[in-house]
Design an enzyme around this catalytic site. Structure first.
Site, PDB file in Angstrom:
ATOM      1  N   CYS A 140     -27.108  -7.384 -45.638  1.00 49.69           N
ATOM      2  CA  CYS A 140     -27.074  -6.514 -46.807  1.00 49.69           C
ATOM      3  C   CYS A 140     -25.640  -6.276 -47.246  1.00 49.69           C
ATOM      4  CB  CYS A 140     -27.739  -5.191 -46.513  1.00 49.69           C
ATOM      5  SG  CYS A 140     -27.781  -4.118 -47.949  1.00 49.69           S
TER       6      CYS A 140
ATOM      7  N   CYS B   1     -20.825   4.719 -49.773  1.00 51.84           N
ATOM      8  CA  CYS B   1     -19.893   5.568 -49.044  1.00 51.84           C
ATOM      9  C   CYS B   1     -20.654   6.814 -48.600  1.00 51.84           C
ATOM     10  CB  CYS B   1     -18.730   5.957 -49.937  1.00 51.84           C
ATOM     11  SG  CYS B   1     -17.635   7.155 -49.151  1.00 51.84           S
TER      12      CYS B   1
ATOM     13  N   CYS C 172     -18.895  10.072 -50.398  1.00 48.94           N
ATOM     14  CA  CYS C 172     -18.949  10.394 -51.824  1.00 48.94           C
ATOM     15  C   CYS C 172     -20.077   9.691 -52.566  1.00 48.94           C
ATOM     16  CB  CYS C 172     -17.622  10.065 -52.488  1.00 48.94           C
ATOM     17  SG  CYS C 172     -17.308   8.303 -52.617  1.00 48.94           S
TER      18      CYS C 172
END
Ligand SMILES: [Zn+2]
Ligand SMILES: [Zn+2]
Ligand SMILES: [Zn+2]
Ligand SMILES: [Zn+2]
Length: 207
Positions: free
Chosen positions: A18, A23, A26
């Protein structure tokens, strides 16, 4: 393996297939091969073609996204042509025999029901792949290709070039009278997509 970074955070990733990465701090979504943002269809400003795509990113042609489908031998040839050396035998300590099989020992983050867990890859290691499974050997070769800024265009076939152009919001030229070779050259010429761009400098500042 690939290092993927997002502003303050550096992840050492072995993707296990994948390439879509988010993140954890964030929620910025990006490709772990090239750092380009992943966006949902029409929310992507690149071109009208995007609307028809689901979640997607505009990968440059040397992103692992395209190169992972190539034969390791094609990737090796690319390196050979540029006189870049690569391993085919496992460095000492990488191989670990389990019975008659040799299993890939690369650390991976596996996504399980209760979150991410570090584990070893465990896929079978073919001979001549430097003690890695096909997937991780491909990643290894692509890392070398990117480190030396090699343009993989020579191992792209016509279909690859077309996909690459469309993905980058460019119009695919229609083949008219030209020979296959001339048409290929035309596709390459139109595909001005830059090679690997720098990773996003500050994903946290994007809204
Ligand atoms: Zn972030
Ligand atoms: Zn990419
Ligand atoms: Zn798009
Ligand atoms: Zn592996």
């Amino acid at each position: 393996m690939f290092k993927t970074e997002c502003a303050r955070f550096t992840y050492s990733l072995a993707k296990g297939g994948c390439m879509h990465f988010k993140c954890t701090q964030c929620k910025y979504e990006f490709c772990s091969g090239c750092g380009q943002p992943f966006r949902q269809g029409a929310k992507c400003p690149v071109g009208p073609y995007c609307e028809r795509l689901g979640l997607h990113a505009h990968h440059p042609r040397n992103c692992l996204f395209y190169l992972r489908d190539k034969e390791p031998q094609q990737l090796q040839n690319l390196l050979k042509d540029a006189s870049v050396s690569y391993d085919t035998e496992a460095p000492k300590g990488r191989e670990k025999k389990t019975g008659w099989r040799t299993l890939c020992q690369v650390q991976e983050q596996k996504e399980l029901a209760d979150g991410l867990k570090d584990d070893v890859c465990g896929r079978t290691v073919p001979s001549g792949y430097a003690g890695l499974c096909r997937l991780h050997y491909t990643e290894y070769l692509v890392e070398k290709i990117n480190a030396h800024k090699l343009d993989p265009v020579n191992i792209f076939d016509e279909a690859d070039l077309r996909v690459c152009l469309r993905r980058n919001g460019k119009t695919v030229p229609v083949r008219r009278w030209e020979s296959e070779k001339l048409y290929r050259d035309k596709l390459i010429k139109v595909s001005t997509s830059a090679l690997l761009p720098p990773l996003p400098a500050a994903c946290h500042s994007r809204s």
